[in-house]
Design an enzyme around this catalytic site. Sequence first.
Site, PDB file in Angstrom:
ATOM      1  N   LYS A  36       0.846  -1.207   0.000  1.00 46.84           N
ATOM      2  CA  LYS A  36       0.000   0.000   0.000  1.00 46.84           C
ATOM      3  C   LYS A  36       0.876   1.251   0.000  1.00 46.84           C
ATOM      4  O   LYS A  36       2.093   1.153   0.209  1.00 46.84           O
ATOM      5  CB  LYS A  36      -0.897  -0.029   1.245  1.00 46.84           C
ATOM      6  CG  LYS A  36      -0.112   0.023   2.566  1.00 46.84           C
ATOM      7  CD  LYS A  36      -0.964  -0.363   3.755  1.00 46.84           C
ATOM      8  CE  LYS A  36      -0.166  -0.258   5.045  1.00 46.84           C
ATOM      9  NZ  LYS A  36      -0.885  -0.850   6.189  1.00 46.84           N
ATOM     10  N   ARG A 131      -9.657  -0.247  15.846  1.00 48.80           N
ATOM     11  CA  ARG A 131      -9.647   0.573  14.646  1.00 48.80           C
ATOM     12  C   ARG A 131     -10.696  -0.070  13.722  1.00 48.80           C
ATOM     13  O   ARG A 131     -11.868   0.174  13.909  1.00 48.80           O
ATOM     14  CB  ARG A 131      -8.227   0.621  14.055  1.00 48.80           C
ATOM     15  CG  ARG A 131      -8.023   1.727  13.051  1.00 48.80           C
ATOM     16  CD  ARG A 131      -6.580   1.793  12.564  1.00 48.80           C
ATOM     17  NE  ARG A 131      -6.148   0.539  11.955  1.00 48.80           N
ATOM     18  CZ  ARG A 131      -4.934   0.358  11.405  1.00 48.80           C
ATOM     19  NH1 ARG A 131      -4.042   1.339  11.423  1.00 48.80           N
ATOM     20  NH2 ARG A 131      -4.606  -0.791  10.863  1.00 48.80           N
ATOM     21  N   TYR A 255      17.688  28.582  10.924  1.00 50.52           N
ATOM     22  CA  TYR A 255      16.479  29.290  11.344  1.00 50.52           C
ATOM     23  C   TYR A 255      16.293  29.210  12.854  1.00 50.52           C
ATOM     24  O   TYR A 255      16.514  28.154  13.466  1.00 50.52           O
ATOM     25  CB  TYR A 255      15.248  28.668  10.686  1.00 50.52           C
ATOM     26  CG  TYR A 255      15.082  29.022   9.233  1.00 50.52           C
ATOM     27  CD1 TYR A 255      14.955  30.348   8.821  1.00 50.52           C
ATOM     28  CD2 TYR A 255      15.035  28.032   8.268  1.00 50.52           C
ATOM     29  CE1 TYR A 255      14.776  30.667   7.479  1.00 50.52           C
ATOM     30  CE2 TYR A 255      14.843  28.336   6.927  1.00 50.52           C
ATOM     31  CZ  TYR A 255      14.721  29.665   6.542  1.00 50.52           C
ATOM     32  OH  TYR A 255      14.544  29.974   5.222  1.00 50.52           O
ATOM     33  N   MET A 303      13.700  23.944   4.114  1.00 49.78           N
ATOM     34  CA  MET A 303      12.958  23.292   3.036  1.00 49.78           C
ATOM     35  C   MET A 303      13.891  22.542   2.087  1.00 49.78           C
ATOM     36  O   MET A 303      13.603  21.424   1.658  1.00 49.78           O
ATOM     37  CB  MET A 303      12.144  24.328   2.248  1.00 49.78           C
ATOM     38  CG  MET A 303      11.238  23.721   1.201  1.00 49.78           C
ATOM     39  SD  MET A 303      10.356  24.946   0.238  1.00 49.78           S
ATOM     40  CE  MET A 303       9.222  25.609   1.463  1.00 49.78           C
TER      41      MET A 303
HETATM   42  C1  LIG Z   1      -0.106  -1.888   6.776  1.00 54.02           C
HETATM   43  C2  LIG Z   1      -0.664  -3.160   7.243  1.00 54.02           C
HETATM   44  C3  LIG Z   1       0.158  -4.291   7.423  1.00 54.02           C
HETATM   45  C4  LIG Z   1       1.670  -4.239   7.325  1.00 54.02           C
HETATM   46  O1  LIG Z   1       2.169  -3.698   8.522  1.00 54.02           O
HETATM   47  P1  LIG Z   1       3.759  -3.623   8.782  1.00 54.02           P
HETATM   48  O2  LIG Z   1       3.857  -3.131  10.173  1.00 54.02           O
HETATM   49  O3  LIG Z   1       4.281  -2.624   7.798  1.00 54.02           O
HETATM   50  O4  LIG Z   1       4.296  -4.974   8.565  1.00 54.02           O
HETATM   51  C5  LIG Z   1      -0.452  -5.489   7.732  1.00 54.02           C
HETATM   52  N1  LIG Z   1      -1.799  -5.565   7.909  1.00 54.02           N
HETATM   53  C6  LIG Z   1      -2.608  -4.500   7.766  1.00 54.02           C
HETATM   54  C7  LIG Z   1      -4.056  -4.654   7.976  1.00 54.02           C
HETATM   55  C8  LIG Z   1      -2.070  -3.261   7.455  1.00 54.02           C
HETATM   56  O5  LIG Z   1      -2.875  -2.198   7.330  1.00 54.02           O
END
Ligand SMILES: *Cc1c(COP(=O)(O)O)cnc(C)c1O
Length: 362
Positions: A36, A131, A255, A303
């Site tokens: 993802k 969640r 800065y 930046m």
């Molecule tokens: C992003 C995600 C993972 C992978 O998690 P990592 O900590 O990057 O291994 C696995 N399962 C779900 C549902 C996720 O959203």
Amino acid sequence: MIYRPAKAYINLSSLAHNLRLIKQLAPNSKVLAVIKANGYGHGICRVAQQLSNADGFAVASLDEALLLRQKGFLHRILLLEGLFTAAELPQVLHNRLDLVIHSQYQLEWLLAHRHSVALNVWIKIDTGMHRLGFHPDAVQSVVQSLMESDNSYQLNFMSHFASADELQVHSQAFTQQQIECFKTHCQAWDYKCSLANSAGILHYPESHLDWVRPGILLYGAGVPIKPRHPFKPVMRLESQVIALKWIPAGDFVGYGNRWQAKKDTYVGVIAIGYGDGYPRHAKDGTPVVVNGERVPLIGRVSMDMITVDLSHQVDKVKVGDRAILWGDALLSVDEVAQCADTIGYELLTGITLRVPFIEVNG
Ligand SMILES: *Cc1c(COP(=O)(O)O)cnc(C)c1O
């Protein structure tokens, strides 16, 4: 032509290497490679290509899944958050995608749509993270509604860890509870189960089950900073020294005058900043590798630039010398993230469009 020296090198062979290590750690599980967020910021198509030995891919949206199908990937592809709109369902079916359902409204969308092909559904159970997912007590009725429907479904169960990467005793106890809860509510059926993310793969072998879902580990991050581990970083963020100067004791750098020189200091300016995705919250002392040595960041991240203390390299450092921001044997993205009160995931997914990605091997 890109003249700016900030570049992200993507080591393709490290991806395949990390996948092999994961398969060794979880030899009895299939691997759903989590790609993802554009492959955790590495480029989803190049990542999928290198991970074609995975048993499937997991993404966060239909758009990502369709892109993979368009590129010819025939793997199972799971939509981790399922449908955002009912209108996605025909495309999910047509492209033979796997679908999470985590809420009643998604269940209703499924049941309302007649289809002839079987759909792979992953029922997400909320085992304590609160969640996504159905309450464990609701699982029975979700299964029942799907089974009673005229549609054909292949059912699977999944859940997600909240703190498998935290090794304090209370976090471990919580993770054990999640494992128990998941197993208790899955065992009544003969469906495939998936629980472990990267941290689960590393620390909880009893959570591997039928499918593991590694994300960050594939990219060689999310591992303890010490001791050394065999996973290889995939992204190396680099730039160059573009200015050098002596400043006297008592003067400030950058800065807001955040950093003040205790003694005369040789300051190096490196062409990388938050406009590239380097974290603005990096503290004084955040390591940067220049000429194969770790040197400390001094002053606020701008930046387009950062400043470092090169007083120990006066005789050797030159304008044009290479600086590595992360992804080197001497400096992991996790360590930089820690210095900026965040996690490697955020840094990897945050590289901005002006930074060119360059593929390398080995
Ligand atoms: C992003 C995600 C993972 C992978 O998690 P990592 O900590 O990057 O291994 C696995 N399962 C779900 C549902 C996720 O959203």
